[in-house]
Structure formats: structure tokens, C-alpha cells
Design a protein around this motif. Structure first.
Motif: not given
Length: 266
Positions: A205, A240-243
Motif C-alpha cells: 500500500h 499484489d496486482e494493485s501495485t
């Protein structure tokens, strides 16, 4: 800014942060002799510290506090709940009341050239905090002893140049280990400690292009290994595909319980 760990683990914690003008120690959970030796490695002394920031009152964070305070008279900064808990710990001996300075979560205070922002964490202590420290050039944080993370913790870890982040245990090692059931539940609960997997998710995050260094700290001696923590955190970031980042994109090292870390200069 200089940033290094003298000790980080379930048996004792002590971190040093400072710049050319001001230095602070975060926790004093090891002997005064070890603290002084750790400082000396990078040409500092304990007497050079302008303040001692306490995260909470557990012995692995304050066991050396009494000796340090009596010998060097360093001002002690902690929340009211933490200070009251420290006062009741007979093992620390008498501490000069004039050394205590009450801080409040989410209220900044200034020590010399350093702006210090304590922020609340979830742990089974009186009123625990983590610390974000910055000057006009650099920003670092020390964030350990939290059962979970939320948006407030993420916000406080954004935009950092370096950080020390908890990676306390491997969940499977803890579940099948020898700890009593109640202790396992405490560690796994919302007021316990952050697992390797959770540490990697939290790190995902807050990573950004200019992160210079990440220390993984407060490892359990019984329920983790440095290599396991390192690989698990890196894998969580990579998966983590969000980063857009992978674990290999950043300088990540594990802070030792028994040896002084490298000094990160930002």
C-alpha cells in the motif's frame, strides 16, 4: 538523516534516527551496555540522544529505560497511558519524573530539527503508538507491534524515504508451534502482531518510486526466520496486482535481534 536498528525482535528493541543536529532513540528494550555499543558502531553515544521515544511499556521496549534515564537524563516521550504503566514497573527502578513528557497520538511535536508524529496502533498495551519522523529533507517511520493495519496507519506510512515495519511471525509456524493456545490467539488477534503476509500487504500500500530502504523488524525467535520473513514479504508485494512494483524493486533487509543493522543515510 541517519536510520539504523541496534536491536529489533521479540527479545528487545532499540532504533536510532537523527540528522546532523538532532538524534532520537526509539525504545530502550535492551541493556544500556548494548545500546552504547550499538551507538558507538556509527560514532554516536547514548549521551548524544536528544530524546527517547517510547512506543509502549512492554519489557522488550523499555527494559533498559531505567538505566538509561538515570545515567544520561534523556527526556522520555510517551503517551499518558504508557507513562503511567512505566511508573508502575518496579523492575525499572526510580525514574526522575521531570524526564517524562506526555505526547498524544496524531499530535505532532518538535525535537530540535525533527518533527515527530506519533500515531495510534492496535496492541495489547496501555496506549501504544508508532512514530513518523521527518526533517526538511527526509521522512522515516518505525511501525511495529500492531495486530492489524487500517487506513490511518497506511496514511502515516505514505511518502516515506525509509521505514522499519513489523514482520513478526509466519502464521503456519505459529499455528503448529509450541506456544499455548491463548498466546497463539493473542498474537494472531487484533491486538497482537503483524504476520509476514500482512506486513507484505501493508508494504504494498505504501511503496512508491523514492523509497530508499525497508527494514523488516520485530521478528519472533520461535515463529519466524529472517529469510522466511524476507521472501514472504517480497512475494506478497510481487503478487499484489494493485501495485506496479515487485519485491525486487526495493532494498529490503531484516533487522537483527542481536546485531546492529546497516546505517541507512537518506
Amino acid at each position: 538523516m541517519d536510520f539504523f536498528s541496534i536491536a529489533s525482535g521479540s527479545s528487545g528493541n532499540c532504533i536510532c534516527v537523527g540528522d546532523d543536529s538532532t538524534h532520537v532513540m526509539i525504545d530502550a528494550g535492551i541493556s544500556g551496555k548494548r545500546i552504547e555499543a550499538g551507538m558507538n558502531k556509527y560514532d554516536y553515544t547514548t549521551a548524544d540522544m536528544d530524546g527517547l521515544l517510547v512506543t509502549h511499556e512492554h519489557s522488550d521496549h523499555v527494559s533498559g529505560l531505567g538505566v538509561i534515564s538515570r545515567k544520561y537524563h534523556i527526556p522520555i516521550y510517551a503517551t499518558a497511558g504508557t507513562i503511567n504503566a512505566i511508573r508502575s514497573m518496579k523492575s525499572l527502578g526510580a525514574i526522575d519524573e521531570s524526564l517524562f513528557h506526555i505526547i498524544r497520538p496524531d499530535e505532532d511535536f518538535v525535537l530540535g530539527t525533527l518533527n515527530i508524529h506519533p500515531f495510534h496502533i492496535s496492541h495489547d498495551a496501555a496506549d501504544p503508538v508508532a512514530y513518523r519522523i521527518e526533517n526538511n529533507k527526509s521522512k522515516v517511520a518505525v511501525c511495529t507491534d500492531l495486530g492489524y493495519y487500517d487506513s490511518n496507519i497506511i496514511d502515516n506510512l505514505m511518502g516515506l524515504d525509509a521505514m522499519l515495519l513489523e514482520a513478526n511471525h509466519d502464521i503456519h509456524m505459529l499455528e503448529v508451534g509450541t506456544y499455548p493456545y491463548q498466546l497463539k490467539q493473542r498474537i494472531l488477534g487484533d491486538y497482537g502482531h503483524l504476520s509476514n503476509e500482512a506486513s507484505g500487504k501493508l508494504l504494498s500500500h505504501v511503496l512508491h518510486d523514492n523509497v530508499k530502504h525497508v527494514f523488516l523488524g520485530h521478528l519472533s525467535h520461535e515463529n519466524n526466520y529472517p529469510d522466511l520473513a524476507y521472501e514472504t514479504v517480497r512475494l506478497e508485494v510481487t503478487m499484489d496486482e494493485s501495485t506496479p512494483y515487485t519485491g525486487a524493486d526495493f532494498n529490503i533487509t531484516v533487522a537483527s535481534r542481536s546485531e546492529v543493522s546497516e546505517r541507512v543515510v537518506i
